[in-house]
Design an enzyme around this catalytic site. Sequence first.
Site, PDB file in Angstrom:
ATOM      1  N   PHE A 116       0.815  -1.209   0.000  1.00 33.85           N
ATOM      2  CA  PHE A 116       0.000   0.000   0.000  1.00 33.85           C
ATOM      3  C   PHE A 116       0.852   1.264   0.000  1.00 33.85           C
ATOM      4  CE2 PHE A 116      -3.444  -2.819   1.502  1.00 33.85           C
ATOM      5  CZ  PHE A 116      -4.427  -2.437   0.601  1.00 33.85           C
ATOM      6  N   HIS A 413     -26.954  31.788 -64.093  1.00 33.07           N
ATOM      7  CA  HIS A 413     -26.835  32.417 -62.763  1.00 33.07           C
ATOM      8  C   HIS A 413     -25.402  32.899 -62.526  1.00 33.07           C
ATOM      9  CE1 HIS A 413     -28.071  32.780 -58.437  1.00 33.07           C
ATOM     10  NE2 HIS A 413     -26.746  32.691 -58.276  1.00 33.07           N
ATOM     11  N   GLU A 414     -24.440  32.019 -62.740  1.00 29.17           N
ATOM     12  CA  GLU A 414     -23.039  32.394 -62.525  1.00 29.17           C
ATOM     13  C   GLU A 414     -22.556  33.384 -63.570  1.00 29.17           C
ATOM     14  OE1 GLU A 414     -21.592  31.710 -59.825  1.00 29.17           O
ATOM     15  OE2 GLU A 414     -23.130  30.315 -59.142  1.00 29.17           O
ATOM     16  N   HIS A 417     -23.488  36.818 -62.319  1.00 29.78           N
ATOM     17  CA  HIS A 417     -22.535  37.303 -61.313  1.00 29.78           C
ATOM     18  C   HIS A 417     -21.259  37.823 -61.976  1.00 29.78           C
ATOM     19  CE1 HIS A 417     -24.749  36.170 -57.800  1.00 29.78           C
ATOM     20  NE2 HIS A 417     -24.696  34.861 -58.030  1.00 29.78           N
TER      21      HIS A 417
END
Length: 639
Positions: A116, A413-414, A417
């Site tokens: 211990f 879409h592009e 942009h």
Amino acid sequence: MKFMRNLTIWLLIIFIGIWGYSLYTKSQVTTTQLSYSELLQLIEEGKVKKVTLEDNIIFGITKDEENIKTFAPSDPDLIKILRAHKVEIEARPPSTQPWWLTVLSFLPYILLITFFMLIFRHAQTGGSQAFTFGRSRAKLFDDKRPKVTFADVAGLEEALEELQEVVEFLKFPKKFQALGARIPKGVLLLGPPGCGKTLLGRAIAGEAGVPFYYISGSDFVEMFVGVGASRVRDMFEQAKKSSPCILFIDEIDAVGRHRGAGLGGGHDEREQTLNQLLVEMDGFEANAGVIIIAATNRPDILDPALLRPGRFDRQIVVDQPDVKGRKSILEVHSRGKSISPEARLDIIAKMTPGFSGADLENLLNEAALLAARKNKKQIEMEDMEEATERVIAGPERKSRVITEKEKLTIAYHEAGHALVGKLLPNTDPVHKVTILPRGLALGYTMHLPKEDRHIQTKSELLAQMSVLLAGRVAEELIFKELSTGAQNDLEKVTTLARHMVCEYGMSEELGPRTFGKKERQVFLGRDIYEERNYSENTADKIDKEIHHLIDSRYQVAKEILANNRDKLEKIAKALLEKEIIEGEELDRILEEVDEARQKEESITLQNLTSSPLFIKEELDDTDKILNPSNLSIKEIDAT
């Protein structure tokens, strides 16, 4: 040595186990203690089968296999009685064992106590957490680890200059003490995640040449009351023994949050830990030679007492690098990597505004992985560009099935942009347009800023809104129908317009004012809600102004695309064929359309001048045809 120690422990465990088992088995045999008269009565009743005589003690076994025991006086008739009742008699000499056997009988108990003690000592030296609650978890940075120096840090020149002064003081203290200067007791590194705060701490450890202790803010706080304060005390005790030294606390916001923000009241272990930290940093006891360096990305939630001079005298901002800093960071992280001489790190630096040092390191690592995947011997420019797009938008999703109708919609879409971004002033140059899905996006348009900007003008923000809305405008112009593809664009436009009206004071109707006060809850460390400090009438004006801003920029994008529909269709057609268009190729497409338009206008002019109906009053209209930029949408339709 470690093997022998472990072997000894295991042998002790085995011996104690065997000894315990033997004691257990002996305890299972129950012996009944009788008086001498009771024994004689059992013998006369014929219930005793066997007796063992050992000095004045009699051990017996009954016919029912019960063990009995008694102390017998010197009775000369005992043997006659036993023989008369036919009891088996066994005699043993008195037990006279040597002294060493007596000592040996205590050996199991001695070994048990030793076992211990070994376990307890092993737990105290760090083998277990059971006995180390109150001990500091600060780690001493030793010389065996790979060193990081200031030469490995790039893009943080101002921060390095401030920290070099701390290192120089530790190396040459007399230089500063001769002038009566005092080195800052604490240095707080502030900045967004990934910008190099922890890297600076490692560099200081490699440069200082003094003991360097490292600990995280979360290592102080436990569920047990008082543990955090105990660890703070133990940490400073260790640091004082090694002074002069540096104590680096990473993510100090875990323990240094504003006090008094606990929800529900009651005892707060974190506040107790912070109180102890404040006392240790600048209390009655001086910490001469202990320099504290801490890092956090949430300085707004730190307690004011922690930030005052005397604790953290100096606050160093470690911000995101500019284009020059990004190039230097890329050069540092490119060491040890085989990079093609044709690769342009300066272009990659321009393509990555807002990237932190960690992002750039990840970018080069991704480029190396991509090159290895293609069995290349060097990292080429295309690998770096592909890695940049992977970091920004996510990996390319070639396996995603997209119908021809959807592909056509994405292309227009592009193209919208890209075209508005190209023709509208105060916008960043278009670097690439693609309709290949990447991450969550079905397609995207990448802009390459000419330079880093820390502020934006109103005209730049308005142009940015028109570019964001151009994708939806193109769909409406070509297909006469709208789709859900512009959801993210509309979200960004609405947020930008609200910021312009409520935070930037860019509304002509409402003037230079800000609207809405954000209430912060420092215990949670984030914004909870926005307090409305304006009336319902003003809220209605804000909504109308936001609507006006978005609608006006929508009309601008619509006018540009209507006047240049041939260019829009040309770009969309090229996207459908090639799927990717670089910035130079986009310029070439627009030049081809301009040349075709000029040629057509020249033929139209020749037909007009050769006609017998040509009169002088028509020269004004001809001038308008030659200069279409002077026309409005209505005039173009009329022509």
